[in-house]
Enzyme design. Sequence first.
Site, PDB file in Angstrom:
ATOM      1  N   ASP A 119      48.689  70.426 -50.451  1.00  0.00           N
ATOM      2  CA  ASP A 119      47.280  70.615 -50.787  1.00  0.00           C
ATOM      3  C   ASP A 119      46.419  69.948 -49.728  1.00  0.00           C
ATOM      4  O   ASP A 119      46.596  68.767 -49.427  1.00  0.00           O
ATOM      5  CB  ASP A 119      46.980  70.028 -52.173  1.00  0.00           C
ATOM      6  CG  ASP A 119      45.687  70.590 -52.746  1.00  0.00           C
ATOM      7  OD1 ASP A 119      45.219  71.645 -52.267  1.00  0.00           O
ATOM      8  OD2 ASP A 119      45.129  69.966 -53.671  1.00  0.00           O
ATOM      9  N   HIS A 126      32.718  68.851 -51.061  1.00  0.00           N
ATOM     10  CA  HIS A 126      33.502  68.153 -52.081  1.00  0.00           C
ATOM     11  C   HIS A 126      33.908  66.765 -51.570  1.00  0.00           C
ATOM     12  O   HIS A 126      33.713  65.758 -52.251  1.00  0.00           O
ATOM     13  CB  HIS A 126      34.748  68.980 -52.423  1.00  0.00           C
ATOM     14  CG  HIS A 126      35.755  68.267 -53.276  1.00  0.00           C
ATOM     15  ND1 HIS A 126      35.590  68.112 -54.639  1.00  0.00           N
ATOM     16  CD2 HIS A 126      36.936  67.672 -52.962  1.00  0.00           C
ATOM     17  CE1 HIS A 126      36.640  67.450 -55.121  1.00  0.00           C
ATOM     18  NE2 HIS A 126      37.466  67.171 -54.135  1.00  0.00           N
ATOM     19  N   GLU A 191      40.068  71.837 -60.193  1.00  0.00           N
ATOM     20  CA  GLU A 191      39.563  71.975 -58.826  1.00  0.00           C
ATOM     21  C   GLU A 191      39.639  73.446 -58.429  1.00  0.00           C
ATOM     22  O   GLU A 191      40.681  74.087 -58.563  1.00  0.00           O
ATOM     23  CB  GLU A 191      40.359  71.098 -57.843  1.00  0.00           C
ATOM     24  CG  GLU A 191      40.068  69.616 -58.058  1.00  0.00           C
ATOM     25  CD  GLU A 191      40.618  68.707 -56.960  1.00  0.00           C
ATOM     26  OE1 GLU A 191      41.568  69.120 -56.265  1.00  0.00           O
ATOM     27  OE2 GLU A 191      40.087  67.586 -56.816  1.00  0.00           O
ATOM     28  N   GLU A 193      40.082  76.166 -55.973  1.00  0.00           N
ATOM     29  CA  GLU A 193      40.717  76.252 -54.652  1.00  0.00           C
ATOM     30  C   GLU A 193      41.245  77.659 -54.393  1.00  0.00           C
ATOM     31  O   GLU A 193      41.436  78.452 -55.315  1.00  0.00           O
ATOM     32  CB  GLU A 193      41.910  75.280 -54.545  1.00  0.00           C
ATOM     33  CG  GLU A 193      41.544  73.832 -54.794  1.00  0.00           C
ATOM     34  CD  GLU A 193      42.591  72.843 -54.295  1.00  0.00           C
ATOM     35  OE1 GLU A 193      43.408  73.214 -53.417  1.00  0.00           O
ATOM     36  OE2 GLU A 193      42.588  71.694 -54.783  1.00  0.00           O
ATOM     37  N   ASP A 225      43.774  73.250 -59.162  1.00  0.00           N
ATOM     38  CA  ASP A 225      44.497  71.986 -59.000  1.00  0.00           C
ATOM     39  C   ASP A 225      44.000  71.010 -60.077  1.00  0.00           C
ATOM     40  O   ASP A 225      43.090  70.228 -59.851  1.00  0.00           O
ATOM     41  CB  ASP A 225      44.230  71.441 -57.590  1.00  0.00           C
ATOM     42  CG  ASP A 225      44.888  70.096 -57.352  1.00  0.00           C
ATOM     43  OD1 ASP A 225      45.865  69.780 -58.055  1.00  0.00           O
ATOM     44  OD2 ASP A 225      44.417  69.362 -56.455  1.00  0.00           O
ATOM     45  N   ARG A 229      41.298  62.355 -63.251  1.00  0.00           N
ATOM     46  CA  ARG A 229      40.511  61.480 -62.375  1.00  0.00           C
ATOM     47  C   ARG A 229      40.736  60.002 -62.645  1.00  0.00           C
ATOM     48  O   ARG A 229      40.635  59.182 -61.730  1.00  0.00           O
ATOM     49  CB  ARG A 229      39.025  61.806 -62.526  1.00  0.00           C
ATOM     50  CG  ARG A 229      38.650  63.231 -62.212  1.00  0.00           C
ATOM     51  CD  ARG A 229      39.000  63.607 -60.808  1.00  0.00           C
ATOM     52  NE  ARG A 229      38.590  64.979 -60.493  1.00  0.00           N
ATOM     53  CZ  ARG A 229      38.986  65.626 -59.403  1.00  0.00           C
ATOM     54  NH1 ARG A 229      39.773  65.047 -58.532  1.00  0.00           N
ATOM     55  NH2 ARG A 229      38.588  66.857 -59.193  1.00  0.00           N
ATOM     56  N   GLN A 232      43.944  59.116 -61.097  1.00  0.00           N
ATOM     57  CA  GLN A 232      43.773  59.211 -59.647  1.00  0.00           C
ATOM     58  C   GLN A 232      43.098  57.954 -59.079  1.00  0.00           C
ATOM     59  O   GLN A 232      43.528  57.404 -58.064  1.00  0.00           O
ATOM     60  CB  GLN A 232      42.931  60.456 -59.319  1.00  0.00           C
ATOM     61  CG  GLN A 232      42.790  60.772 -57.835  1.00  0.00           C
ATOM     62  CD  GLN A 232      41.945  62.036 -57.590  1.00  0.00           C
ATOM     63  OE1 GLN A 232      41.537  62.724 -58.528  1.00  0.00           O
ATOM     64  NE2 GLN A 232      41.686  62.332 -56.328  1.00  0.00           N
ATOM     65  N   LYS A 245      47.959  64.539 -60.088  1.00  0.00           N
ATOM     66  CA  LYS A 245      47.861  65.926 -59.628  1.00  0.00           C
ATOM     67  C   LYS A 245      49.097  66.757 -59.949  1.00  0.00           C
ATOM     68  O   LYS A 245      49.003  67.972 -60.027  1.00  0.00           O
ATOM     69  CB  LYS A 245      47.694  65.935 -58.098  1.00  0.00           C
ATOM     70  CG  LYS A 245      46.454  65.231 -57.582  1.00  0.00           C
ATOM     71  CD  LYS A 245      45.259  66.121 -57.705  1.00  0.00           C
ATOM     72  CE  LYS A 245      44.082  65.568 -56.901  1.00  0.00           C
ATOM     73  NZ  LYS A 245      42.961  66.502 -56.921  1.00  0.00           N
ATOM     74  N   THR A 249      49.664  72.837 -61.752  1.00  0.00           N
ATOM     75  CA  THR A 249      48.811  73.569 -60.809  1.00  0.00           C
ATOM     76  C   THR A 249      48.940  75.027 -61.234  1.00  0.00           C
ATOM     77  O   THR A 249      50.050  75.480 -61.496  1.00  0.00           O
ATOM     78  CB  THR A 249      49.315  73.403 -59.357  1.00  0.00           C
ATOM     79  OG1 THR A 249      49.430  72.013 -59.065  1.00  0.00           O
ATOM     80  CG2 THR A 249      48.386  74.061 -58.360  1.00  0.00           C
ATOM     81  N   GLU A 366      32.256  66.350 -59.627  1.00  0.00           N
ATOM     82  CA  GLU A 366      31.020  66.499 -58.864  1.00  0.00           C
ATOM     83  C   GLU A 366      29.859  66.945 -59.750  1.00  0.00           C
ATOM     84  O   GLU A 366      28.751  66.420 -59.647  1.00  0.00           O
ATOM     85  CB  GLU A 366      31.207  67.527 -57.749  1.00  0.00           C
ATOM     86  CG  GLU A 366      32.234  67.132 -56.718  1.00  0.00           C
ATOM     87  CD  GLU A 366      32.784  68.351 -55.995  1.00  0.00           C
ATOM     88  OE1 GLU A 366      32.178  68.781 -55.021  1.00  0.00           O
ATOM     89  OE2 GLU A 366      33.825  68.895 -56.436  1.00  0.00           O
TER      90      GLU A 366
END
Length: 418
Positions: A119, A126, A191, A193, A225, A229, A232, A245, A249, A366
């Site tokens: 990834d 971002h 996420e 992507e 993804d 958080r 993370q 993560k 996926t 975000e």
Amino acid sequence: MTHTENLLSWVATANEPDCDFPIQNLPFGRFRPKGESGAFRIGVAIGDQVLDLSAACLVDTDDMNVLMAASHSDRQALRSALTEGLQQGSPKQPTWTKCLHPQLKVEMAVPCRIHDYTDFYTGIHHATTVGKLFRPNEPLMPNYKWVPIGYHGRASSIGVSGQHLKRPLGQTKVPDAQAPSLGPSKKLDYELELGFLIGQGNALGEPIEIVNAEKHLFGITLLNDWSARDLQAWEYQPLGPFLSKNFATTLSPWIVTMEALAPFRAKFERSAGDPQPLPYLDSADNRDSGAFDITLEVWMQTSKMREAADPAVCLSRSNAKQAAYWTAAQLVTHHTINGCNLQTGDLLGSGTLSGPTPEEAGSLLELTMGGKNAISLPNGEVRTFLEDGDTLTLRGYCERRGAVRIGLGEVSGTVLAS
Ligand code: CA
């Protein structure tokens, strides 16, 4: 000729204006009729149908990776045969009609065997917004504009659209706590992507030059993804993301080929004042048409909305060409510059493709500024991060005057309780 604007198919639904899968698209996926337990077969989406490629005598394998490893000329020949056989007036119609399955009546698999998964982090808006949350004084690390940042992800937990995923358990630590604790993630996120799938690989020790990089790309999918958080934030230093993560996926089931995307390529440009890529990451073709003009959308439907039959709501919309700081060709070349060998079926994630404005954000991290500003949904519910029962859907499509719109389909997933 496979992109010609006035080309129509004898599959009537393929000719509808907002169809993701007109005859100009022809994406590949793996399917089997619902309720059957046999092997998945290779199919091509056309309108609201799937064409069974082995039943139509177009391939002699059920292995998508074999098809992906085929030479460029063999892939071109297959695309031409599909275009010819599916266009209005084709003599193939009577036999191929028998090889069609309605998409509503098939089950899809992950579109190929994913060998390895890397990834990247090409979404500069971002990276900047998230960087500000974690490091207010230095949002972008000094290497960001020079080297495509990535990490090795995990292939075993990659699923296909429709996936139900359990909220992950993990270690978290709130800043004022003495010690971390184990529990379900309270900050589960998505996420937005793109996934780039490798066709032919390279030998160990032999880097892929940028002028050849696109020959190694088979096509693209949408990729979610999923990211915890809170896990993370506690685990990411010093080696990057790990358990935050790799629990899930999700990919869209259809691989849209590089050939289908040809009319939707865009210039790759750097803002004035930004460094130009090092020579090994630069080529005339990459500057001229290295980017993808793909509109990307995030949709959410909560369990309350589902019960009330309220439709999903669009949380954000962005475009890959404005979001990505590096092109797919640059990722392929950079990944192999040290001699690393890519293999057929390797998946390269783009990183979160947020646009330049806050409404174009490709993650809740975000959109809610780290959970500080909850977003309101039309039915009065609010969200900072994902809750159990939420269904999150990513969509993508390409539109341009003078070309027929094509879509990437969608990838959706539903969060289950831990
Ligand atoms: Ca990511």
